[in-house]
Design a protein around this motif. Structure first.
Motif, PDB file in Angstrom:
ATOM      1  N   HIS A  28       0.810  -1.226   0.000  1.00 23.44           N
ATOM      2  CA  HIS A  28       0.000   0.000   0.000  1.00 23.44           C
ATOM      3  C   HIS A  28       0.839   1.270   0.000  1.00 23.44           C
ATOM      4  CE1 HIS A  28      -3.476  -2.373   2.053  1.00 23.44           C
ATOM      5  NE2 HIS A  28      -3.304  -2.693   0.789  1.00 23.44           N
ATOM      6  N   ARG A 178      -3.189   5.560  10.523  1.00 25.13           N
ATOM      7  CA  ARG A 178      -3.772   5.705   9.173  1.00 25.13           C
ATOM      8  C   ARG A 178      -3.396   7.051   8.565  1.00 25.13           C
ATOM      9  NH1 ARG A 178      -9.467   4.046  11.272  1.00 25.13           N
ATOM     10  NH2 ARG A 178      -8.632   2.274  12.384  1.00 25.13           N
ATOM     11  N   ALA A 213     -10.402  10.671   5.610  1.00 23.03           N
ATOM     12  CA  ALA A 213     -11.773  10.161   5.522  1.00 23.03           C
ATOM     13  C   ALA A 213     -11.838   8.748   6.102  1.00 23.03           C
ATOM     14  CB  ALA A 213     -12.219  10.156   4.062  1.00 23.03           C
ATOM     15  N   ALA A 214     -13.068   8.271   6.325  1.00 26.41           N
ATOM     16  CA  ALA A 214     -13.255   6.959   6.958  1.00 26.41           C
ATOM     17  C   ALA A 214     -12.614   5.842   6.131  1.00 26.41           C
ATOM     18  CB  ALA A 214     -14.745   6.702   7.148  1.00 26.41           C
ATOM     19  N   ASP A 215     -12.555   6.027   4.821  1.00 26.60           N
ATOM     20  CA  ASP A 215     -11.968   4.965   3.972  1.00 26.60           C
ATOM     21  C   ASP A 215     -10.427   5.065   3.918  1.00 26.60           C
ATOM     22  OD1 ASP A 215     -11.460   7.155   2.392  1.00 26.60           O
ATOM     23  OD2 ASP A 215     -12.561   6.430   0.634  1.00 26.60           O
ATOM     24  N   GLY A 216      -9.855   5.958   4.711  1.00 26.13           N
ATOM     25  CA  GLY A 216      -8.393   6.059   4.781  1.00 26.13           C
ATOM     26  C   GLY A 216      -7.806   6.991   3.744  1.00 26.13           C
ATOM     27  N   SER A 217      -8.657   7.616   2.920  1.00 29.33           N
ATOM     28  CA  SER A 217      -8.128   8.540   1.916  1.00 29.33           C
ATOM     29  C   SER A 217      -8.058   9.956   2.497  1.00 29.33           C
ATOM     30  CB  SER A 217      -9.013   8.527   0.663  1.00 29.33           C
ATOM     31  OG  SER A 217     -10.292   9.042   0.995  1.00 29.33           O
TER      32      SER A 217
END
Ligand code: GRF
Length: 219
Positions: A28, A178, A213-217
C-alpha cells in the motif's frame, strides 16, 4: 516512479513505524525505509526496525557537548542514506534550527493534536481539561518552531465523556497510524511540497489541511 527513500526518527514505542512497515509490506505504500535512527538506544522502535531487517542507528545525546553537536552527528548519519523524506514518528527531541533548515520541506512530524491547538506535550490531558469537543492528530512539515510548521493533513475524533488522557490517546493512536500512512503515501506519489508556509498538493496551495476520511483517503 521510484520508491520514496524514507528515514524514520523515533524515540520510543515505534507503533507509527510499525504502521509504515505494515503498509509497505501490504503493497500500500511505495517506500523504502532506508534507516531508523534514534536518540534512545533502548527504544522499542529500534527493535521493530531490526525485526524488519531495516538498518538502525542510535546515538546518546549525553555523549555530545550540546544539542547542535548531537544533531550534526545524527543527521549526518541520516544524510548518508540520502533519504527523500525524514519522518519524525515519536521523536521526542527538539531539533536545532540549522539542521531543520537543511531539511526544510523534506522532514515531517506526526503530532497528537489538532494543530495549532496544543503544541508540545500532554496534548490529550490538555484537550480534556479544556472540555474540547474533539481531538485529533496532525502531520506537519518540521520548521524551526516546535510543532508549528505547515500542517499537511489531520484526523479528528470526537471526545467521549468517558475519556481519560490514556483512553483518548489509545483511541486516537490507530487513527494516527492511518493518517501517517496516507500522508507518506502522498509523498511517495510525489504530490506534496512546501513553499514558504504553504502546503502545495499537486502544485496547488491548500488553505486548510487535508482531512482523513473513513476509507483512509485524504481529501
Ligand atoms: C504518537 O502519539 C505521536 O503522535 C507522538 O508520539 C507518539 C509516538 O508513538 N509524536 P509511537 O512511538 O509511534 O508508538
Amino acid at each position: 516512479m521510484s520508491r520514496l527513500r524514507v528515514a524514520v526518527l523515533a524515540s520510543g514505542r515505534g507503533s507509527n513505524l510499525e504502521a509504515l512497515i505494515e503498509a509497505r509490506d501490504r503493497g500500500h505504500l511505495a517506500i523504502e525505509i532506508a534507516l531508523v535512527a534514534s536518540d534512545r538506544p533502548a527504544a522499542r522502535a529500534l527493535a521493530v526496525a531490526r525485526e524488519a531487517a531495516i538498518a538502525t542507528h542510535a546515538l546518546e545525546p549525553g555523549a555530545f557537548q550540546d544539542r547542535a553537536a548531537f544533531d550534526r552527528a545524527l543527521f549526518g548519519d541520516v544524510a548518508r542514506v540520502q533519504p527523500d523524506l525524514i519522518v519524525c514518528a515519536g521523536y521526542m527531541r527538539l531539533i536545532s534550527a540549522d539542521v531543520v533548515g537543511a531539511w526544510l520541506g523534506r522532514m515531517i512530524n506526526i503530532h497528537p493534536s489538532l494543530l495549532p491547538a496544543y503544541p508540545g506535550l500532554r496534548t490529550h490531558a490538555r484537550a480534556l481539561a479544556d472540555r474540547a469537543a474533539e481531538h485529533g492528530a496532525s502531520v506537519h512539515f518540521v520548521t524551526a518552531d516546535l510543532d508549528a510548521g505547515p500542517v499537511i493533513a489531520q484526523v479528528r475524533i470526537p471526545i467521549a465523556a468517558s475519556d481519560t488522557p490514556e483512553r483518548l490517546a489509545a483511541r486516537l493512536l490507530p487513527f494516527e497510524h492511518r493518517l501517517l500512512v496516507a500522508t507518506v503515501g502522498l509523498f511517495a506519489a510525489r504530490r506534496v511540497a512546501m513553499a514558504g508556509r504553504t502546503v502545495l498538493i499537486d502544485g496547488r496551495a491548500r488553505e486548510r489541511p487535508l482531512e482523513l476520511a473513513a476509507d483512509g483517503s485524504l481529501a
